[in-house]
Motif scaffolding. Structure first.
Motif, PDB file in Angstrom:
ATOM      1  N   ASN A 116      22.352  15.353  29.391  1.00 61.07           N
ATOM      2  CA  ASN A 116      21.397  14.677  28.511  1.00 61.07           C
ATOM      3  C   ASN A 116      20.057  15.389  28.359  1.00 61.07           C
ATOM      4  OD1 ASN A 116      23.215  12.516  28.009  1.00 61.07           O
ATOM      5  ND2 ASN A 116      22.679  11.675  30.004  1.00 61.07           N
ATOM      6  N   HIS A 117      19.993  16.655  28.749  1.00 63.00           N
ATOM      7  CA  HIS A 117      18.778  17.454  28.585  1.00 63.00           C
ATOM      8  C   HIS A 117      19.168  18.848  28.093  1.00 63.00           C
ATOM      9  CE1 HIS A 117      17.410  14.290  31.328  1.00 63.00           C
ATOM     10  NE2 HIS A 117      16.276  14.426  30.666  1.00 63.00           N
ATOM     11  N   PRO A 118      19.497  18.965  26.796  1.00 59.90           N
ATOM     12  CA  PRO A 118      19.986  20.242  26.292  1.00 59.90           C
ATOM     13  C   PRO A 118      18.921  21.334  26.227  1.00 59.90           C
ATOM     14  CG  PRO A 118      19.731  18.684  24.496  1.00 59.90           C
ATOM     15  CD  PRO A 118      19.463  17.935  25.771  1.00 59.90           C
ATOM     16  N   LEU A 119      19.384  22.552  26.361  1.00 62.99           N
ATOM     17  CA  LEU A 119      18.570  23.734  26.127  1.00 62.99           C
ATOM     18  C   LEU A 119      18.665  24.018  24.635  1.00 62.99           C
ATOM     19  CD1 LEU A 119      16.992  26.265  27.079  1.00 62.99           C
ATOM     20  CD2 LEU A 119      19.217  27.349  27.459  1.00 62.99           C
ATOM     21  N   ARG A 120      17.544  24.126  23.951  1.00 67.37           N
ATOM     22  CA  ARG A 120      17.517  24.346  22.511  1.00 67.37           C
ATOM     23  C   ARG A 120      17.124  25.790  22.226  1.00 67.37           C
ATOM     24  NH1 ARG A 120      16.810  19.135  20.049  1.00 67.37           N
ATOM     25  NH2 ARG A 120      16.544  17.575  21.670  1.00 67.37           N
ATOM     26  N   LEU A 121      17.949  26.459  21.437  1.00 64.36           N
ATOM     27  CA  LEU A 121      17.664  27.841  21.053  1.00 64.36           C
ATOM     28  C   LEU A 121      17.656  27.932  19.532  1.00 64.36           C
ATOM     29  CD1 LEU A 121      20.050  29.739  23.488  1.00 64.36           C
ATOM     30  CD2 LEU A 121      17.598  29.374  23.752  1.00 64.36           C
ATOM     31  N   ALA A 122      16.531  28.323  18.961  1.00 70.40           N
ATOM     32  CA  ALA A 122      16.427  28.521  17.519  1.00 70.40           C
ATOM     33  C   ALA A 122      16.606  30.002  17.216  1.00 70.40           C
ATOM     34  CB  ALA A 122      15.067  28.046  17.030  1.00 70.40           C
ATOM     35  N   HIS A 123      17.101  30.298  16.028  1.00 71.18           N
ATOM     36  CA  HIS A 123      17.312  31.692  15.596  1.00 71.18           C
ATOM     37  C   HIS A 123      18.085  32.458  16.663  1.00 71.18           C
ATOM     38  CE1 HIS A 123      14.560  30.663  12.435  1.00 71.18           C
ATOM     39  NE2 HIS A 123      13.653  30.337  13.329  1.00 71.18           N
ATOM     40  N   ALA A 124      19.225  31.917  17.048  1.00 72.12           N
ATOM     41  CA  ALA A 124      19.969  32.417  18.207  1.00 72.12           C
ATOM     42  C   ALA A 124      21.067  33.418  17.869  1.00 72.12           C
ATOM     43  CB  ALA A 124      20.579  31.228  18.949  1.00 72.12           C
ATOM     44  N   ALA A 125      21.179  33.847  16.624  1.00 71.09           N
ATOM     45  CA  ALA A 125      22.287  34.711  16.204  1.00 71.09           C
ATOM     46  C   ALA A 125      22.466  35.909  17.127  1.00 71.09           C
ATOM     47  CB  ALA A 125      22.069  35.201  14.777  1.00 71.09           C
ATOM     48  N   GLY A 126      23.707  36.141  17.528  1.00 71.23           N
ATOM     49  CA  GLY A 126      24.045  37.308  18.332  1.00 71.23           C
ATOM     50  C   GLY A 126      23.804  37.164  19.822  1.00 71.23           C
ATOM     51  N   ARG A 127      23.146  36.110  20.236  1.00 69.66           N
ATOM     52  CA  ARG A 127      22.923  35.939  21.676  1.00 69.66           C
ATOM     53  C   ARG A 127      24.251  35.628  22.355  1.00 69.66           C
ATOM     54  NH1 ARG A 127      17.128  32.850  22.337  1.00 69.66           N
ATOM     55  NH2 ARG A 127      16.117  34.026  20.686  1.00 69.66           N
TER      56      ARG A 127
END
Length: 99
Positions: free
Chosen positions: A20-31
């Protein structure tokens, strides 16, 4: 508990996650996401399905939208930046130098 940053090294970071506490990654392409322990649940922008990673499994983010990584129970993940691709100019220069 919010995602806890465990370590940062050249081009990668490790996180401890809880439900219930997600890690948010924006602009994550290719990671590249690697599950180090437990099970990680991945939701990526514009994907028709979610993905589950178990210890040792990896996932490459297919697009540049928002991505959420959440633990099923408790888990640890490693997030690696994409491998930089040489520019067209550098590829052309490399080609000319080889020939």
């Amino acid at each position: 508990m919010k995602p806890q940053l465990i370590s940062v090294q050249q081009g990668q970071a490790e996180y401890r996650l809880s439900e219930n506490h997600p890690l948010r990654l924006a602009h994550a392409a290719g990671r590249h996401i690697e599950c180090l322990d437990g099970t990680a649940w991945i939701t990526a922008y514009n994907e028709k399905t979610d993905f589950m990673l178990r210890r040792g499994q990896t996932f490459e983010v297919p697009n540049d939208g928002l991505m959420l990584i959440e633990a099923v129970g408790a888990s640890m993940v490693r997030v690696r930046l994409p491998t930089p691709q040489p520019s067209r100019f550098r590829r052309a220069v490399g080609f000319l130098l080889r020939n």
